[in-house]
Design an enzyme around this catalytic site. Structure first.
Site, PDB file in Angstrom:
ATOM      1  N   ILE A  71      -5.313  20.452  15.486  1.00  0.00           N
ATOM      2  CA  ILE A  71      -6.700  19.985  15.562  1.00  0.00           C
ATOM      3  C   ILE A  71      -7.357  20.528  16.830  1.00  0.00           C
ATOM      4  CG2 ILE A  71      -8.175  17.943  15.806  1.00  0.00           C
ATOM      5  CD1 ILE A  71      -6.299  16.424  14.047  1.00  0.00           C
ATOM      6  N   GLY A 127      -1.574  19.473  13.325  1.00  0.00           N
ATOM      7  CA  GLY A 127      -2.291  19.404  12.056  1.00  0.00           C
ATOM      8  C   GLY A 127      -1.863  20.465  11.064  1.00  0.00           C
ATOM      9  N   ASP A 130       0.917  18.915   9.260  1.00  0.00           N
ATOM     10  CA  ASP A 130       0.353  17.967   8.295  1.00  0.00           C
ATOM     11  C   ASP A 130       0.001  18.680   6.989  1.00  0.00           C
ATOM     12  OD1 ASP A 130       0.227  15.485   9.800  1.00  0.00           O
ATOM     13  OD2 ASP A 130      -1.398  16.369  10.966  1.00  0.00           O
ATOM     14  N   GLU A 150       2.042  15.895  18.122  1.00  0.00           N
ATOM     15  CA  GLU A 150       1.098  14.827  18.462  1.00  0.00           C
ATOM     16  C   GLU A 150       1.502  13.963  19.653  1.00  0.00           C
ATOM     17  OE1 GLU A 150      -0.149  16.043  14.358  1.00  0.00           O
ATOM     18  OE2 GLU A 150       1.730  15.888  15.473  1.00  0.00           O
ATOM     19  N   ASP A 158      -1.083  11.165  12.428  1.00  0.00           N
ATOM     20  CA  ASP A 158      -1.715  10.254  11.468  1.00  0.00           C
ATOM     21  C   ASP A 158      -2.304  10.927  10.229  1.00  0.00           C
ATOM     22  OD1 ASP A 158      -3.797  11.523  12.758  1.00  0.00           O
ATOM     23  OD2 ASP A 158      -4.792   9.700  13.457  1.00  0.00           O
TER      24      ASP A 158
END
Length: 277
Positions: A71, A127, A130, A150, A158
């Site tokens: 991110i 991310g 993810d 993270e 998350d």
């Protein structure tokens, strides 16, 4: 076909007659870091590919030197700066909605009926992990580098890694990777089961993944989308629930022209030809 209407993505068709399409994360100057625009554009692009009857398989990759460096820190910074401007209860409720929306961006990979194959080179961080854990198949180069990053940013991951990664690499391996945030190579990703195959370089990966994707695209689209859906739905079901689900699915779509064509082609020792979906 190329689509340049996105700020953070590019859609390209492998060749004029191919039903394999490339979806490229396209912010190479920022290491393909995930911006606010990405979280709007990515599900829209997947939905567009899903609805397009010319598309059978999607290959997800990154432009430039990396797949995805996570991110964009500027997005994280803007979220934290905006958090303290309103009454606390409403601020936290708004933050929860923002997180849920970002989660949905990643879940859009699973909701796309067509298989999504991740082709990873360079960094796949935070991310990026993810996203690939939501993909149906994952491949990488030897020099690829992964990290569940993270905790280094004082965040509990998350957007899906903590939910999906244990089912891919096992609970103990996922816990070790998430708690240490350590970097690991493409070869270790293969040993862990995160990727199915490691290629020597990016060109070899692109060629190899294209062959795999074309092979999938040549099969019955009803069988392919059914296999994807049943795998995902059965993941969170008990055995008997999963068996009941696939029985219901096949009772709806098994008696198709695809089945007749597959049997006919097998008996005639020819390549089957299926209608678009």
């Amino acid at each position: 076909m190329e689509d340049s209407n996105y700020k953070t993505l590019q859609i390209k068709r492998k060749s004029p007659n191919s039903s394999v399409f490339d979806l490229v994360i396209n912010r190479p100057s920022r290491g393909n870091a995930l911006s606010a625009d990405f979280f709007t554009e990515f599900p829209a692009a997947l939905s567009s590919l899903d609805r397009n009857p010319d598309v059978a398989v999607v290959v997800l990759s990154g432009a430039g030197k990396h797949f995805c460096t996570g991110i964009d820190l500027r997005l994280l910074n803007s979220i934290t700066q905006n958090a303290g401007s309103a009454e606390e209860g409403r601020t936290r409720e708004k933050l929860r909605r923002e997180i849920k929306s970002m989660q949905q961006t990643v879940t859009a990979v699973e909701e796309c009926r067509k298989p999504v194959i991740a082709a990873v080179h360079g960094a796949c961080i935070g991310g990026g992990v993810d996203i690939i854990t939501a993909c149906d198949l994952r491949y990488c180069t030897e020099e690829a580098e992964f990290s569940v990053k993270e905790v280094d940013l004082a965040i509990t991951a998350d957007l899906g890694t903590l939910q999906r990664l244990p089912g891919i690499v096992g609970f103990g391996n996922a816990a070790e990777l998430a708690l240490t945030a350590r970097h690991f190579s493409g070869l270790e990703a293969k040993r862990l089961g995160l990727v199915s195959r490691v290629f020597g370089d990016r060109a070899a990966m692109e060629e190899g993944v294209a062959q795999i994707a074309e092979g999938i695209a040549g099969r019955s689209p009803l069988a392919i989308i059914g296999t994807k859906r049943v795998l995902i739905e059965s993941r969170d079901m008990a055995m008997q629930q999963g068996l009941d689900y696939v029985a219901t699915w096949n009772s709806a779509v098994l008696l198709s022209d695809d089945l007749k064509e597959a049997v006919s082609a097998h008996l005639q020792k020819r390549k089957p030809l299926f209608a678009k979906l």
